[in-house]
Design a protein around this motif. Structure first.
Motif, PDB file in Angstrom:
ATOM      1  N   ILE A 133      32.441  47.120  34.560  1.00 25.96           N
ATOM      2  CA  ILE A 133      33.855  47.435  34.790  1.00 25.96           C
ATOM      3  C   ILE A 133      33.993  48.520  35.849  1.00 25.96           C
ATOM      4  N   ALA A 134      33.119  49.538  35.784  1.00 21.55           N
ATOM      5  CA  ALA A 134      33.155  50.604  36.794  1.00 21.55           C
ATOM      6  C   ALA A 134      32.881  50.057  38.186  1.00 21.55           C
ATOM      7  N   VAL A 135      31.932  49.123  38.298  1.00 22.98           N
ATOM      8  CA  VAL A 135      31.623  48.512  39.588  1.00 22.98           C
ATOM      9  C   VAL A 135      32.824  47.723  40.110  1.00 22.98           C
ATOM     10  N   LEU A 136      33.485  46.983  39.206  1.00 19.54           N
ATOM     11  CA  LEU A 136      34.657  46.204  39.617  1.00 19.54           C
ATOM     12  C   LEU A 136      35.789  47.112  40.080  1.00 19.54           C
ATOM     13  N   PHE A 137      35.958  48.254  39.412  1.00 19.68           N
ATOM     14  CA  PHE A 137      36.953  49.235  39.863  1.00 19.68           C
ATOM     15  C   PHE A 137      36.584  49.751  41.251  1.00 19.68           C
ATOM     16  N   ALA A 138      35.298  50.058  41.435  1.00 16.15           N
ATOM     17  CA  ALA A 138      34.854  50.597  42.715  1.00 16.15           C
ATOM     18  C   ALA A 138      35.047  49.593  43.848  1.00 16.15           C
ATOM     19  N   LEU A 139      34.918  48.313  43.535  1.00 19.85           N
ATOM     20  CA  LEU A 139      35.069  47.271  44.552  1.00 19.85           C
ATOM     21  C   LEU A 139      36.525  46.872  44.774  1.00 19.85           C
ATOM     22  N   GLY A 140      37.417  47.434  43.964  1.00 22.41           N
ATOM     23  CA  GLY A 140      38.834  47.135  44.127  1.00 22.41           C
ATOM     24  C   GLY A 140      39.300  45.903  43.389  1.00 22.41           C
ATOM     25  N   ALA A 141      38.420  45.309  42.567  1.00 24.09           N
ATOM     26  CA  ALA A 141      38.819  44.126  41.808  1.00 24.09           C
ATOM     27  C   ALA A 141      39.771  44.495  40.678  1.00 24.09           C
ATOM     28  N   TYR A 142      39.652  45.713  40.143  1.00 25.40           N
ATOM     29  CA  TYR A 142      40.546  46.210  39.101  1.00 25.40           C
ATOM     30  C   TYR A 142      41.365  47.365  39.663  1.00 25.40           C
ATOM     31  N   GLU A 143      42.550  47.527  39.115  1.00 20.73           N
ATOM     32  CA  GLU A 143      43.417  48.636  39.509  1.00 20.73           C
ATOM     33  C   GLU A 143      44.073  49.213  38.260  1.00 20.73           C
ATOM     34  N   LEU A 144      44.032  50.543  38.114  1.00 16.97           N
ATOM     35  CA  LEU A 144      44.653  51.202  36.975  1.00 16.97           C
ATOM     36  C   LEU A 144      46.163  51.215  37.175  1.00 16.97           C
ATOM     37  N   VAL A 145      46.882  50.515  36.306  1.00 15.23           N
ATOM     38  CA  VAL A 145      48.339  50.416  36.400  1.00 15.23           C
ATOM     39  C   VAL A 145      49.019  51.389  35.449  1.00 15.23           C
TER      40      VAL A 145
END
Length: 218
Positions: free
Chosen positions: A105-117
Motif C-alpha cells: 500500500i505504501a508503494v502504491l501511495f508513493a507511485l500515485g496509484a492511491y490518494e488520501l481523500v
C-alpha cells in the motif's frame, strides 16, 4: 497393493479419523457453549446485547482452544506445544503480517496509484472490529493449520499436506464471492490458496498457533 501402499492407506485412514474426531470435539464444544452456556449467562445476568456479543465471541474462542487442547491431550496423548504463548515470536508474526499488507500500500501511495481523500482518525469502534478479526484468525488457524495440516502432514508428508490444506482452505472461502463472475471466483481461489500456503509454511517454521494467527489477523 504393496506393503508401502497398505501402510500409507492406514496412515491416511488414521489421519482422517483423527481429523473427524478433532473437528467434532471443537465444533461440539462451541455448539454446547452457544446453545447451553451462553443462553444461561443471558438469562441469569442479562448483560445486554453488546456485552452478550462480546461474551459470545470470547467464549467461542476460549471453548474452541480448550477443546483442541483436550483433544490433543487425551487422543494424541501429548502436550499441546503449539498453544504455548511466545510473546516475541507472536509480535514478529503480527509485524510481518502488517508489513505484507502495509508495504504494498505504501508503494502504491508513493507511485500515485492511491490518494488520501479523507482521514477520520482512530475510532473506538475499531477495537471491536479488531477483536472479531483476531478471533476469526485464531479459529481458522486452529482448524486449518493446527488440526488439518498437522494431521495430513503426519500421514502424507509436509509438501502434500501444504497443497491439500491450501486448496481446502480456498474452497471453504468460495462463498465470499457468491455473486461474483467466474474471473472473480478464480482470482479468489488463487489468492486464498496462496495465503493458505503462506500460513501453513509459517506454521511449519513456528509450530505455534498464536504466531500464525497474529500474522493472519494483521
Amino acid at each position: 497393493m504393496g506393503p508401502g501402499d497398505v501402510k500409507r492407506s492406514a496412515l491416511v485412514s488414521r489421519a482422517l479419523g483423527s481429523l473427524l474426531l478433532g473437528a467434532v470435539t471443537i465444533l461440539g464444544a462451541v455448539l454446547l457453549f452457544r446453545q447451553g452456556l451462553l443462553p444461561l449467562i443471558d438469562a441469569v445476568f442479562q448483560p445486554g446485547t453488546e456485552l452478550l456479543s462480546a461474551y459470545r465471541r470470547a467464549g467461542i474462542l476460549l471453548v474452541a482452544v480448550a477443546a483442541y487442547w483436550a483433544y490433543v491431550r487425551w487422543h494424541e496423548k501429548r502436550e499441546a506445544t503449539e498453544l504455548r504463548l511466545q510473546p516475541l515470536r507472536l509480535a514478529l508474526g503480527g509485524a510481518s503480517g502488517a508489513a505484507l499488507v502495509g508495504l504494498p500500500i505504501a508503494v502504491l501511495f508513493a507511485l500515485g496509484a492511491y490518494e488520501l481523500v479523507l482521514f477520520r482518525g482512530f475510532s473506538p469502534a475499531l477495537w471491536g472490529a479488531a477483536g472479531v478479526i483476531g478471533i476469526a484468525a485464531v479459529l481458522e488457524e486452529l482448524f486449518y493449520r493446527c488440526l488439518l495440516f498437522r494431521l495430513l502432514e503426519r500421514a502424507l508428508g509436509t509438501w502434500v499436506a501444504l497443497a491439500i490444506q491450501a486448496v481446502v482452505f480456498a474452497l471453504t472461502h468460495i462463498g465470499n464471492v457468491e455473486h461474483g463472475r467466474a474471473g472473480d471466483v478464480m482470482a479468489m481461489l488463487v489468492s486464498v490458496t496462496l495465503l493458505g500456503l503462506l500460513w501453513a509454511g509459517l506454521f511449519v517454521l513456528a509450530r505455534n498457533l498464536w504466531v500464525v494467527a497474529a500474522n493472519h489477523a494483521a
